[in-house]
Every structure is written in C-alpha cells, then in structure tokens.
Enzyme design. Structure first.
Site, PDB file in Angstrom:
ATOM      1  N   LYS A  86      -0.222  13.104 -17.093  1.00 30.92           N
ATOM      2  CA  LYS A  86      -1.352  14.016 -17.094  1.00 30.92           C
ATOM      3  C   LYS A  86      -2.585  13.281 -16.553  1.00 30.92           C
ATOM      4  O   LYS A  86      -2.576  12.051 -16.600  1.00 30.92           O
ATOM      5  CB  LYS A  86      -1.598  14.579 -18.486  1.00 30.92           C
TER       6      LYS A  86
ATOM      7  N   ASP B 101      -9.204  17.164 -20.650  1.00 27.24           N
ATOM      8  CA  ASP B 101      -8.565  15.926 -21.119  1.00 27.24           C
ATOM      9  C   ASP B 101      -7.544  16.195 -22.225  1.00 27.24           C
ATOM     10  O   ASP B 101      -6.436  15.659 -22.187  1.00 27.24           O
ATOM     11  CB  ASP B 101      -9.650  14.955 -21.628  1.00 27.24           C
TER      12      ASP B 101
ATOM     13  N   ASP C 110       0.848  -1.183   0.000  1.00 21.24           N
ATOM     14  CA  ASP C 110       0.000   0.000   0.000  1.00 21.24           C
ATOM     15  C   ASP C 110       0.888   1.239   0.000  1.00 21.24           C
ATOM     16  O   ASP C 110       1.893   1.288   0.719  1.00 21.24           O
ATOM     17  CB  ASP C 110      -0.853  -0.038   1.270  1.00 21.24           C
TER      18      ASP C 110
ATOM     19  N   HIS D  73       1.861  13.305 -23.910  1.00 20.28           N
ATOM     20  CA  HIS D  73       2.412  12.365 -24.912  1.00 20.28           C
ATOM     21  C   HIS D  73       2.456  12.984 -26.309  1.00 20.28           C
ATOM     22  O   HIS D  73       3.170  12.507 -27.172  1.00 20.28           O
ATOM     23  CB  HIS D  73       1.701  11.002 -24.875  1.00 20.28           C
TER      24      HIS D  73
ATOM     25  N   LYS E  25       5.332  12.781 -29.844  1.00 20.36           N
ATOM     26  CA  LYS E  25       4.987  12.378 -31.216  1.00 20.36           C
ATOM     27  C   LYS E  25       5.955  13.023 -32.188  1.00 20.36           C
ATOM     28  O   LYS E  25       6.158  14.246 -32.139  1.00 20.36           O
ATOM     29  CB  LYS E  25       3.556  12.828 -31.566  1.00 20.36           C
TER      30      LYS E  25
ATOM     31  N   HIS F 280      -2.721  18.743 -24.918  1.00 17.40           N
ATOM     32  CA  HIS F 280      -2.270  18.402 -26.272  1.00 17.40           C
ATOM     33  C   HIS F 280      -2.490  19.567 -27.251  1.00 17.40           C
ATOM     34  O   HIS F 280      -1.591  19.951 -28.003  1.00 17.40           O
ATOM     35  CB  HIS F 280      -3.019  17.183 -26.814  1.00 17.40           C
TER      36      HIS F 280
ATOM     37  N   GLU G   5     -11.692  12.540 -32.806  1.00 15.66           N
ATOM     38  CA  GLU G   5     -11.617  11.093 -32.589  1.00 15.66           C
ATOM     39  C   GLU G   5     -12.969  10.488 -32.935  1.00 15.66           C
ATOM     40  O   GLU G   5     -14.009  11.103 -32.656  1.00 15.66           O
ATOM     41  CB  GLU G   5     -11.292  10.793 -31.130  1.00 15.66           C
TER      42      GLU G   5
ATOM     43  N   LYS H  30     -14.794  13.784 -29.281  1.00 17.53           N
ATOM     44  CA  LYS H  30     -14.917  12.324 -29.444  1.00 17.53           C
ATOM     45  C   LYS H  30     -16.235  12.037 -30.169  1.00 17.53           C
ATOM     46  O   LYS H  30     -17.140  12.870 -30.178  1.00 17.53           O
ATOM     47  CB  LYS H  30     -14.932  11.642 -28.083  1.00 17.53           C
TER      48      LYS H  30
END
Ligand code: BG6
Length: 491
Positions: A168, A255, A113, A198, A202, A260, A236, A346
């Site tokens: 993130k 998000d 833990d 991320h 790229k 990004h 997306e 999305k």
C-alpha cells in the site's frame, strides 16, 4: 475476570487454505535497501528462518551502490535493531548468530537502475541460476515505481514465472487505483496479484471472523435490531516519525482509513462466507462494501495535530489531516439505520485499535430500586491492537438488599490465554510464498474502499488543530447522534 482456554473438539475452520497456488521457489525483493525492508521485512524473514519456515533464496533488487556483502550486513543490522533495547538489570535479547548466518546465505543483490534493461536481464539470470520457476516479486518501493517494475518484469518474461505482491498505498483515489489495477492486469492475472494491507495479516483482525462466526451467541444480536451503534478507533500516540514528506502527500484518510479501517469495517459487518474458498470471503467483503455509502462530508471531521507543520518534510502551510472522524452508513438488510462511527489519528492520547459494538438497552430497566444511575448499555469491545482480546461490558446485581444493577467487565486477553501472536508481515510473506491469497485484498474490494472515501479526498474542509495527547479536535463530537459520545479505548 479472565477466561481460560478450553480444549475440546478442534474448532471448525472458518476459511481454510483456499485457492492455493504453486509454492514459490524464490523471493525477489524490490526496494531491498529501503525503509520497509529494514523495519518490517528483514525482521519478519529472520523469525521465519528461525522457525524453519524459509527455504527459498532471497534476491534483493535496489538502486543503491551496494555489494552483496553490504546488503547482507545491512539486513543483519536491521534485524539486530528490531530487537528491544537492553533494560536495566536485564540482558539485551538479540538475534541468534546461527539463524543470521543461514538467512545471510540466502541473500543475493541485483544492483541496478529499474529503468535499465540490463537490471532485468541480470535479475532473470540470477533467478535462472537458482533454478527458479515460480518467484514472489515483492514491491516494497514507492508507488510511482510500480508500473516500471511490472512492465519490466513482463519485458523479460518473468511475469509468467511468478506472482506479485503490491504494498500500500494502492493508488491515491478511485481513478488511480483503477488505473493501477489495469497496469497489473495487463501483465498478471488477478489471482497472481497479492495486494498487501498489513491489518489483514494481524491475528487480532483475522480473529474478527472466528469470533463472529464461531460463537453462536453473537450472530443473533449482530444486526440493526440489537446493535445501537458501532465505533471503531485507530489511535496512535506517535506523530509522523520521519515520514513527513510521504505523510504530507497522503494524510490519514489515504494512509489508514481507506485501507486498514475499512477492512476492519468489512470484517465486522459482512455476512458469513458460504464456504472455505478465499473467494467466498472476498465476495462477502465486496458485498458489504458495495452497500456502504460514500463518505458524506457533512459527517466527516478532519484534524491536524499542533506542531505537525514543523515536522521535517511537511509543508509549512499544510492542510493535510492527521486525524479523521466520520459516520459511515451501511445500507444493507442487516445494518440499515445503525451509525458506524470511525476515527483515526496520530498524536492522540492512547495507542489503540478497538471496535466497540454498543447494544440497545433492554425494553424496560427494572433494576433501579435505590434510584441510582440508569444501567449502562452492554458493549462488546474488540481490541485489535497490542493487547488484543475482547471485553463484554455487562450488568450484574449490585450486592446488598436492593435490586440494582451495576457494570461488570468480562474480559479475555488473547495473548495471555492463547499464546503469542505472530507478526503480520511474517504471516503475509509466508502466505505469498505458499500462494494463499486469503489475507490479501482483491481488486473490487480495494476499488470499493476508494469509492467510499473519494468524496473526502477532494473535500476542502478545514483540518481543525488539536493538541498532541488529546482525542483529536472537539469538532469530532458533532458527528455523533442521539447524545452519544466517543468511547475511550479500554487499554
Ligand atoms: C501504516 C501507516 O500502514 O500503518 C502508518 O502507513 C501507521 O502511518 C501504521 O502508523 C499503523 O500500523 P499498526 O500495525 O502499528 O497499527
């Protein structure tokens, strides 16, 4: 048309390996049995192992009641699942047994833990057994656990023996990001804090730097005199895919927009860095973000795909956005007055990440003898998603007797021309291990990005419903000026 790669003098490096630190001798993975480790980290580690780029032990830390061998079996299963499924008539490709064996030998699990002091003593003694002096501590865990891990590392003195990688989302708003920075700074110096986005890993996103500052043809037009508008779309087709309860607590702005999308904006809009050091790149990003005005809720439209509220983990009356479109203003010498339209979402019609730079029309339109439609404006489409590359949308003479112009595309597909790109996580883990901060976010840029989106977080504007497979709510058109429309991504 497709360009061929030309070889010649090696290109001038834009930003080389700056501010490097001592290479790490161990990788500690918090959340080693979690979803991110499964989907991204183990597959990335496999490919690094395959290329011979991994030479450190990997110590997983997790609360699951697993043994070392459960941990290894699960890592292998995750790697196997990351290979594409078998196609009819084609053999399924899979991981190499020899590579899996080598990688498995690196894996150890410290089970316990996070709130228990013995977990930290066990981690310390495992690192001692490996003779580790400089570890990378990778926090692939829910953000609510960050402070516990950071403070516990310090309680056993491990903070002085490594650097920390923070996944993130980095906070929920400006105030919490600032607070998290304080928690980290109490224990780690800024140059030992590697904040992951991320998108920075790229190749296509990093290429924005090279593309802008290695090609003399672009810089003269890259400003308010020649650029009419910039549009960035991150669309997306997928929905929340089993992450309903996480997503419903964040929404599209937190998000992907805050991180990004704004990273892409800063790379497209910043001034050239003055030198190779990573800090020079961060300085330019910080400057352009500081010049970006906070979102104005009158030019922000939120949307929610139909059926989102039925996703597992999503509140039945959720008002959380799965789509956001906004107009940004960059109040700088270079960009004042140029609208930057950005949209993310999305459940949309096409999966793409694309920035379109629209140039002004020439001062006179000379070539319309046959009275056809007015020539289209030049566009520079920078594709940052799967088929990354660039397309110049130009005008050329229409064949025939008249002096008319028509549109032609000059396009480069980077993977086809330059070869396959590496996955973002492979590059980011590699950077963290060698100690290169270049592809990570600095404290001030993260806080600037939160400052920009902060007004939209407390906004109670409606999330307009939109059908899955569309381009989002039609209300998103209302933020466009001068009769503009959204450009559909090219691939
Ligand atoms: C993640 C978001 O950061 O980025 C996801 O949490 C999103 O919701 C993903 O799907 C998109 O990344 P990529 O690399 O597929 O464009």
């Amino acid at each position: 048309m497709n360009a061929r790669r030309t070889r010649g003098r090696p290109p001038t490096p834009i930003i080389t390996q700056p501010g490097r630190q001592r290479p790490a001798d161990a990788l500690v993975l918090f959340g080693a049995t979690g979803d991110l480790a499964k989907r991204k980290l183990f597959p990335a580690l496999y490919h690094m192992e395959d290329r011979g780029e991994l030479d450190v032990p990997i110590v997983g830390v997790a609360r699951s009641d697993w043994t070392d061998s459960d941990f290894r079996d699960n890592a292998i299963a995750a790697i196997e699942a990351s290979f594409p499924p078998a196609q009819p008539g084609r053999k399924k490709s899979g991981p190499k047994a020899s590579v899996l064996k080598r990688l498995s030998r690196r894996l150890d699990l410290v089970q316990g833990d996070y709130a228990d002091v013995t977990t930290w003593a066990a981690l310390k003694s495992t690192l001692d057994e490996h003779g580790s002096k400089t570890a990378v501590y990778y926090m692939a865990i829910p953000p609510s656990m960050f402070p516990t891990v950071v403070e516990s590392l310090a309680s056993v003195g491990l903070n002085d023996r490594g650097r920390i990688v923070v996944e993130k989302p980095f906070g929920r708003d400006l105030a919490s990001a600032h607070e998290l920075n304080n928690v980290l700074h109490a224990v780690f110096p800024e140059n030992h804090i590697f904040r992951i986005d991320h998108y920075l890993g790229k190749e296509s996103v990093e290429d924005l730097l090279v593309f802008r500052f290695s090609n003399a043809l672009l810089e003269p037009v890259w400003n308010r005199r020649y650029v009419r508008s910039v549009q960035i779309t991150m669309s997306e087709t997928i929905g929340v895919e089993g992450r309903g309860s996480f997503y419903d607590s964040v929404g599209a702005i937190r998000d992907v927009f805050q991180n990004h999308l704004l990273q892409v904006v800063s790379l497209l809009a910043m001034e050239p860095p003055v030198g190779h050091e990573a800090s020079y790149l961060q300085d330019e990003k910080a400057k352009v973000l500081a010049a970006t005005t906070a979102l104005d809720c009158s030019t922000l439209v939120r949307g929610q795909y139909e059926g989102y509220r039925l996703e597992p983990g999503v509140a039945p009356k959720s008002k959380v956005e799965t789509f956001a479109a906004a107009k940004l203003e960059i109040d700088s010498w270079r960009w004042a007055g140029v609208p930057w339209y950005v949209r993310v979402g999305k459940g949309l019609a096409q999966a793409a990440t694309e920035a379109v730079v629209e140039l002004q029309s020439p001062p006179r339109m000379l070539f319309d003898e046959a009275g056809g439609p007015a020539p289209e404006r030049n566009l520079i489409r920078l594709r940052l998603g799967k088929r990354d590359g660039v397309t110049f949308h130009l005008q050329a003479k229409t064949p025939g007797p008249h002096l008319d112009s028509e549109s032609v595309d000059v396009s480069v597909d980077f993977a086809a021309t330059l070869g396959d790109r590496r996955e973002a996580y492979e590059r980011l883990i590699g950077d963290a291990l060698v100690g290169s901060p270049r592809r990570f976010a600095r404290e001030d840029t993260v806080e600037q990005m939160w400052r920009i989106v902060d007004p939209a977080l407390s906004e109670r504007s409606p999330a307009f419903p939109y059908p899955i497979g569309s381009w989002g709510p039609k209300e998103a058109d209302s933020i466009l000026e001068n009769g503009d429309s959204w450009f559909a991504p090219s691939v």
